[in-house]
Design an enzyme around this catalytic site. Structure first.
Site, PDB file in Angstrom:
ATOM      1  N   LYS A  31      25.585  38.583  41.481  1.00  0.00           N
ATOM      2  CA  LYS A  31      26.461  37.502  41.928  1.00  0.00           C
ATOM      3  C   LYS A  31      25.815  36.942  43.187  1.00  0.00           C
ATOM      4  O   LYS A  31      25.756  37.608  44.224  1.00  0.00           O
ATOM      5  CB  LYS A  31      27.868  38.007  42.225  1.00  0.00           C
ATOM      6  CG  LYS A  31      28.792  36.893  42.715  1.00  0.00           C
ATOM      7  CD  LYS A  31      30.096  37.420  43.270  1.00  0.00           C
ATOM      8  CE  LYS A  31      30.877  36.277  43.903  1.00  0.00           C
ATOM      9  NZ  LYS A  31      32.034  36.752  44.670  1.00  0.00           N
ATOM     10  N   GLY A  72      39.401  35.101  50.494  1.00  0.00           N
ATOM     11  CA  GLY A  72      40.420  35.877  51.180  1.00  0.00           C
ATOM     12  C   GLY A  72      41.596  35.085  51.698  1.00  0.00           C
ATOM     13  O   GLY A  72      42.468  35.645  52.370  1.00  0.00           O
ATOM     14  N   ALA A 111      37.455  33.477  44.249  1.00  0.00           N
ATOM     15  CA  ALA A 111      37.887  33.334  45.641  1.00  0.00           C
ATOM     16  C   ALA A 111      39.120  32.461  45.791  1.00  0.00           C
ATOM     17  O   ALA A 111      39.210  31.375  45.232  1.00  0.00           O
ATOM     18  CB  ALA A 111      36.780  32.786  46.537  1.00  0.00           C
ATOM     19  N   GLY A 112      40.096  32.968  46.563  1.00  0.00           N
ATOM     20  CA  GLY A 112      41.251  32.189  46.964  1.00  0.00           C
ATOM     21  C   GLY A 112      42.526  32.439  46.196  1.00  0.00           C
ATOM     22  O   GLY A 112      43.596  31.995  46.610  1.00  0.00           O
ATOM     23  N   ASN A 116      39.573  39.873  44.707  1.00  0.00           N
ATOM     24  CA  ASN A 116      39.518  41.115  45.479  1.00  0.00           C
ATOM     25  C   ASN A 116      40.702  41.234  46.429  1.00  0.00           C
ATOM     26  O   ASN A 116      41.568  42.090  46.253  1.00  0.00           O
ATOM     27  CB  ASN A 116      38.209  41.201  46.267  1.00  0.00           C
ATOM     28  CG  ASN A 116      38.079  42.503  47.019  1.00  0.00           C
ATOM     29  OD1 ASN A 116      37.880  43.548  46.407  1.00  0.00           O
ATOM     30  ND2 ASN A 116      38.196  42.473  48.332  1.00  0.00           N
ATOM     31  N   THR A 117      40.780  40.344  47.416  1.00  0.00           N
ATOM     32  CA  THR A 117      41.787  40.468  48.460  1.00  0.00           C
ATOM     33  C   THR A 117      43.201  40.425  47.915  1.00  0.00           C
ATOM     34  O   THR A 117      44.084  41.147  48.405  1.00  0.00           O
ATOM     35  CB  THR A 117      41.602  39.367  49.518  1.00  0.00           C
ATOM     36  OG1 THR A 117      40.248  39.380  49.973  1.00  0.00           O
ATOM     37  CG2 THR A 117      42.517  39.584  50.711  1.00  0.00           C
TER      38      THR A 117
END
Length: 277
Positions: free
Chosen positions: A118, A179, A205-206, A227-228
């Site tokens: 990635k 995040g 992301a986001g 992830n977050t």
């Protein structure tokens, strides 16, 4: 590391439906789960593993510059999130130049024995938005070096088109800053990307909660990476389950095809007596 085959284990059947057919392919790799998760910000490696299992993920991403590969320095993530159970997607998080990203990817190939990467080349420390020219430069070098490159990129249709034309087997446009949990900030751009790029589009992301995941999948995204949203939830395991269900529901809704939107009401039952029971 397996290729051209999905992993076996508790995550089987996590993708839409019950067929053993792969949901999507990235180069020579096949996956049934459309949810990819990260390996940062968890309270422990064990919690990370529990969330990976609960999410149904078959692939997890690992930050090469932030993970311990030396057993003498303490516990290692890959002793818990094992490569014989999950496809490991090394990432170049923390790189700010094309040169650093290429070197980091090559190190990951040596350490993990995989051609997957990635690609992240960050251009702004505050927003963590990618540096588009540097990402294009690094992708070109890595593809020529035999890597299967999954580039993290802005939601710029032209950049995504160029990366796909260059030979990237998937593109990974952001939904919002890493995040941030802000959800899909620009659905119009994502729709353009989905309509103009002929490789898998993995929204990265986001995403903050299950409804964000469902929206991305309803737009037609091939898969999601997060992830977050899971790691920082009050109950990460419950959130991992919620994300799995949202991804599945969103994909099913996309495949089903939603009804058209109308400005005015439309009666649910015909008024001419032709309804059948």
């Amino acid at each position: 590391m397996t290729s051209s085959m999905t992993k076996s284990g508790s995550n089987e059947g996590a993708a839409t439906g019950t067929s053993d057919a792969p949901a999507f392919r990235i180069g020579r790799y096949e996956f049934r789960s459309r949810l990819i998760i990260g390996t940062g910000k968890y309270a422990s490696f064990e919690e990370n593993l529990a969330c990976a299992e609960a999410s149904g993920a078959e692939m997890v991403t690992v930050a090469l510059r932030r993970v311990n590969f030396d057993a003498q320095k303490g516990p290692r993530l890959l002793d818990v999130i094992k490569p014989d159970r999950f496809t490991i997607l090394p990432n170049t998080a923390g790189c700010y130049t094309a040169e650093d990203a290429v070197t980091t990817a090559q190190l990951g190939r040596e350490l993990l024995g995989t051609d997957l990467v990635k690609l992240e080349v960050i251009g702004d420390e505050r927003t963590l938005f990618p540096d588009v020219p540097a990402t294009l430069e690094a992708a070109k070098i890595l593809i020529a070096d035999g890597f299967t490159v999954l580039p993290y990129i802005t939601d710029d249709p032209v950049a995504c088109q160029r990366l796909a034309a260059m030979g990237c087997p998937a593109v990974m446009p952001l939904a919002a800053p890493i995040g941030s949990g802000m959800g899909i900030r620009n659905p119009a751009n994502l729709r353009i990307i989905l309509e103009t790029v002929e490789v898998p589009v993995i929204v990265d992301a986001g995403v903050g909660t299950a409804s964000d995941a469902a929206i991305a999948m309803e737009l037609g995204a091939t898969a999601l990476l997060m992830n977050t949203a899971i790691a920082q939830a009050k109950d990460p395991i419950k959130m991992a389950i919620a994300m799995r269900m949202a991804v599945e529901a969103g994909r099913l809704a996309y495949e089903a095809g939603r009804m058209p939107k109308r400005l005015y009401a439309s009666a649910s039952s015909p008024l001419d007596g032709t309804a059948s029971f």
